[in-house]
Scaffold this active site. Structure first.
Site, mmCIF file in Angstrom:
data_model
loop_
_atom_site.group_PDB
_atom_site.id
_atom_site.type_symbol
_atom_site.label_atom_id
_atom_site.label_comp_id
_atom_site.label_asym_id
_atom_site.label_seq_id
_atom_site.Cartn_x
_atom_site.Cartn_y
_atom_site.Cartn_z
ATOM 1 N N ASP A 70 -8.673 -42.551 -63.137
ATOM 2 C CA ASP A 70 -7.355 -42.806 -63.683
ATOM 3 C C ASP A 70 -6.748 -42.990 -63.716
ATOM 4 O OD1 ASP A 70 -5.951 -41.466 -65.795
ATOM 5 O OD2 ASP A 70 -6.112 -39.492 -65.250
ATOM 6 N N ALA A 124 -3.892 -43.837 -64.672
ATOM 7 C CA ALA A 124 -2.674 -43.116 -65.820
ATOM 8 C C ALA A 124 -0.853 -44.006 -65.114
ATOM 9 C CB ALA A 124 -2.126 -42.040 -66.003
ATOM 10 N N LYS A 178 2.609 -44.595 -69.899
ATOM 11 C CA LYS A 178 3.501 -44.857 -68.822
ATOM 12 C C LYS A 178 3.801 -46.081 -68.742
ATOM 13 C CE LYS A 178 2.405 -40.376 -68.928
ATOM 14 N NZ LYS A 178 1.477 -39.628 -69.245
#
Ligand code: LMR
Length: 394
Positions: A208, A210, A243
């Site tokens: 992941d 992010a 982000k």
């Protein structure tokens, strides 16, 4: 028929976001949902992103459908950004998705179609939506030890011992950088030990990613993921543009499947397109096109990288200032690990009752597990927040 529905369990992060919005106290402080904030508490559109949006709007002549996996130029841009030279183009299947959450969901669905019996190993603790997504995909979620609350670092022996229990075809969910919620990241040595362990167990990592750029910068933050992609036959990556490009509500995401060979890549790419078709047909395009424009243009790319670096440095400054203020306010060193941890999140070791008192009595909002988003701190707010935390956690 709908009367038969059970009650939906609200996600703790989203619930807190709404509670904060509904609180009339003007000086309340939002250390909840993971959005970057500047000193004024805003989340402005990045200048490079804004410039790219203007270019996209000026040049775009159609909004006709693209392929089910989205724009190949976006896939290539994300592949280069995340993988660099670590995996040859022939090995990488890709599909655009609505945000990083969409990428996780599609990656897990791909896993289920390949191996319905796969267990998905998740760090303890992890982002609360991880187990929910695993369950929604019909897979079994299991935990591996990860965070050592005593040191604020990683429980390496526990993690290794637990992952020795992974079976061939199981999936190990890892945070590429800026571990959510602990901020405790794997070192390059850890990633290399992990490559050996996963290879031996025949387990597949799902990374992941992010918060690329928020720990040590985009290149360094991708180093662990690249190490696995170069060392292992299969690696799944769920990437988010929320982000790193500040495109939260545009829902920019991408799933990359690094495959053993070009033949398997073909099958994975076709299945990802089918999974998109059966979920929402085509992924959103606007934000993906903006990211592609930023990454493809040397000037915009440099401007984006500089803006991201400024955000990263601000987070590091806030971490250091909060750790110092907490040491002064509490007279203890227990918060020193905030400086070594990375990204937006850390756990301050508060129990749910302490979290509730911080909210009710001090207007300081953090997630029930004691997670703070350091980006939500203005420099001016730090001494007051530190005093509140020290008072409630004493
Ligand atoms: C968070 O952890 O706060 C972010 O990833 C936002 C979200 O969707 O939960």
């Amino acid at each position: 028929m709908l009367h038969a529905l059970g009650s939906a369990t609200p996600d703790p992060i989203i619930r807190l976001m709404h509670a904060f919005a509904a609180d009339p106290r003007p000086d309340r402080i939002d250390l909840g949902v993971g959005m970057y904030r500047d000193e004024a508490g805003g989340t402005p559109v990045m200048a490079a992103v804004h410039a790219a949006e203007l270019r996209v709007l000026a040049a775009q002549e159609t909004k006709g459908y693209l392929g089910l996996a989205g724009d190949p130029a976006f896939h290539a841009a994300m592949r280069d950004l995340l993988l660099g030279e670590a995996a040859s183009v022939e090995r990488v299947a890709a599909a655009g998705t609505p945000g990083g959450t969409g990428a996780l969901r599609q990656a897990l669905e791909l896993v289920r179609r390949a191996n319905p019996g796969a267990r998905v190993w998740m760090s303890a603790p992890t982002w609360p939506n991880h187990p929910a997504l695993v369950r929604a995909a019909g897979l079994e979620a299991v935990q591996y030890r990860y965070y050592d609350a005593e040191s604020g670092g990683i429980d390496r022996a526990g993690m290794r011992a637990d992952l020795e229990g992974a079976a061939p075809g199981d999936v190990v969910l890892l945070h590429g950088c800026c571990h959510n919620p602990t901020g405790a990241d794997l070192t390059q040595g850890d990633w290399s030990d992990l490559a050996v362990l996963l290879d031996r167990r025949g387990a597949v990592p799902l990374i992941d990613m992010a918060y690329l750029g928020f720990a040590e910068g985009p290149q360094a933050d991708a180093a662990g993921l690249r190490l696995l992609a170069a060392a292992l036959p299969e690696v799944l990556i769920a990437a988010s543009g929320s982000k790193s490009f500040g495109l939260y509500r545009e829902r920019v995401g991408c799933v990359l499947a690094v495959c053993a060979d070009a033949g398997i890549r073909e099958r994975a790419a076709a299945m990802l397109a089918t999974i998109n078709r059966e979920s929402y047909a085509f992924p959103p395009d606007h934000g993906a096109r903006v990211v592609t424009t930023v990454l493809a243009d040397a000037d915009l790319h440099a401007q984006w990288a500089a803006e991201l670096e400024a955000m990263r440095l601000r987070l590091a400054r806030l971490r250091a200032a909060l750790a110092d203020a907490l040491r002064d306010a509490s007279g203890s060193d227990r918060f020193g690990c905030l400086k070594a941890q990375r990204g937006m999140f850390s756990l301050i070791g508060a129990d749910p009752a302490q979290v509730e008192r911080l909210r009710a009595e001090h207007g300081v909002y953090l997630i029930g597990d004691g997670r703070i988003n350091v980006a939500g701190l203005g420099e001016a707010a730090i001494p007051g927040v530190a005093r509140a935390i020290a008072a409630e956690l004493a």
